[in-house]
Design a protein around this motif. Structure first.
Motif, short mmCIF file in Angstrom:
data_model
loop_
_atom_site.label_atom_id
_atom_site.label_comp_id
_atom_site.label_asym_id
_atom_site.label_seq_id
_atom_site.Cartn_x
_atom_site.Cartn_y
_atom_site.Cartn_z
N MET A 12 0.69 -1.34 0.05
CA MET A 12 0.17 -0.07 -0.14
C MET A 12 0.88 1.04 -0.11
SD MET A 12 -2.98 1.02 2.65
CE MET A 12 -2.09 1.55 3.78
N ASP A 13 0.49 2.08 -0.61
CA ASP A 13 1.45 3.49 -0.80
C ASP A 13 1.03 4.21 0.37
OD1 ASP A 13 2.11 5.81 -1.40
OD2 ASP A 13 1.27 6.21 -3.32
N ASP A 14 2.02 4.56 1.37
CA ASP A 14 1.87 5.16 2.48
C ASP A 14 1.26 6.58 2.40
OD1 ASP A 14 2.38 2.96 4.10
OD2 ASP A 14 4.76 3.64 4.11
N SER A 15 1.83 7.19 1.15
CA SER A 15 1.04 8.69 0.69
C SER A 15 -0.41 8.73 0.53
CB SER A 15 1.75 8.97 -0.49
OG SER A 15 1.30 8.25 -1.55
N LEU A 16 -1.06 7.62 0.46
CA LEU A 16 -2.40 7.32 -0.10
C LEU A 16 -3.42 8.20 1.38
CD1 LEU A 16 -4.77 6.84 -1.99
CD2 LEU A 16 -5.00 4.60 -0.64
N ARG A 17 -3.90 9.07 1.21
CA ARG A 17 -4.97 9.46 2.25
C ARG A 17 -6.25 9.22 1.82
NH1 ARG A 17 -1.33 12.44 5.40
NH2 ARG A 17 0.14 13.63 4.26
N LEU A 18 -6.93 8.46 2.83
CA LEU A 18 -8.31 8.16 2.79
C LEU A 18 -9.19 9.39 3.48
CD1 LEU A 18 -7.03 5.27 2.31
CD2 LEU A 18 -9.04 4.52 3.71
N ASP A 19 -9.99 9.84 2.46
CA ASP A 19 -10.92 11.08 2.89
C ASP A 19 -12.14 10.42 3.73
OD1 ASP A 19 -12.87 10.28 1.09
OD2 ASP A 19 -12.28 12.03 -0.46
N GLY A 20 -13.07 11.02 4.29
CA GLY A 20 -14.32 10.62 5.09
C GLY A 20 -15.17 9.57 3.96
N LEU A 21 -15.08 10.22 2.74
CA LEU A 21 -16.00 8.88 1.71
C LEU A 21 -15.30 7.90 1.52
CD1 LEU A 21 -17.17 11.96 -0.82
CD2 LEU A 21 -18.54 10.81 0.77
N ASP A 22 -14.07 7.87 1.36
CA ASP A 22 -13.25 6.57 1.33
C ASP A 22 -13.49 5.86 2.64
OD1 ASP A 22 -12.26 7.33 -1.23
OD2 ASP A 22 -10.33 7.91 -0.11
N ARG A 23 -13.46 6.13 3.81
CA ARG A 23 -13.68 5.61 4.90
C ARG A 23 -14.95 4.86 4.92
NH1 ARG A 23 -9.00 5.86 7.76
NH2 ARG A 23 -7.86 7.45 7.40
N ARG A 24 -16.03 5.70 4.67
CA ARG A 24 -17.45 5.36 4.71
C ARG A 24 -17.57 4.17 3.53
NH1 ARG A 24 -21.17 10.34 4.21
NH2 ARG A 24 -22.61 9.17 4.33
N ILE A 25 -17.15 4.26 2.29
CA ILE A 25 -17.27 3.23 1.37
C ILE A 25 -16.61 1.80 1.68
CG2 ILE A 25 -16.38 2.49 -0.97
CD1 ILE A 25 -16.78 5.50 -1.72
N VAL A 26 -15.50 2.04 2.32
CA VAL A 26 -14.68 0.87 2.78
C VAL A 26 -15.66 0.07 3.89
CG1 VAL A 26 -12.56 0.09 4.34
CG2 VAL A 26 -12.18 1.63 2.28
N ALA A 27 -16.24 1.13 4.94
CA ALA A 27 -17.01 0.46 6.02
C ALA A 27 -18.17 -0.40 5.51
CB ALA A 27 -17.53 1.58 6.89
#
Length: 150
Positions: free
Chosen positions: A1-16
């Motif tokens: 995984m690329d350590d520089s990748l930033r998950l925003d709130g939408l990404d976190r909700r999609i993953v959840a």
């Protein structure tokens, strides 16, 4: 995984949402998070490509498959048996569902599923017959207090 990748709130909700049900459609997820289906798909594709999402799987009921006995097994190995060698050893035993190297006296902790206690006994004997394995210690699961994430 690329350590520089930033998950925003939408990404976190999609993953959840995908953690709860990986078969959810992009349209269903989009309706929940306020995005179009194509926008969700693009984000999921990016999360897969970056290694945040490593795969999709079916959650199975082991009892329905005839594997009603669940056991945690501490594995003790000789000398300086490497993690790679332990992985090779345990991968030869289909009853081993998960394996972890751990701190403490044991070299590894295994989660094992068998059909019954006779199958468990054979599995433990087979593990102990591996040249690098000195001994095992087992704890049979009586009940699951917190279910795994689905």
């Amino acid at each position: 995984m690329d350590d520089s990748l930033r998950l925003d709130g939408l990404d976190r909700r999609i993953v959840a949402r995908l953690e709860r049900n990986a078969r959810s459609s992009f349209a269903t997820i989009g309706a929940e998070v306020g995005l179009s289906a194509p926008a969700v798909k693009r984000r999921v594709d990016r999360l897969v490509e970056s290694g945040v999402i490593t795969g999709f799987h079916a959650a199975l009921d082991p009892r329905a498959l005839g594997h009603g006995v669940e056991v945690f097994v501490e594995l003790y190995c000789s000398g300086r048996t490497s993690a790679v060698e332990i992985a090779r050893i345990v991968s030869r035993h289909t009853e081993v569902q998960e394996a972890y190297t751990v701190t403490g006296d044991a070299n590894a902790l295994l989660r094992v599923r068998t059909t019954d206690t006779a199958h468990l006994e054979r599995t433990l004997e087979n593990l102990r017959s591996e040249p690098a394995v000195l001994q095992t210690k087992s704890s049979v699961v009586l009940s699951r207090l917190i279910p795994p994430a689905e």
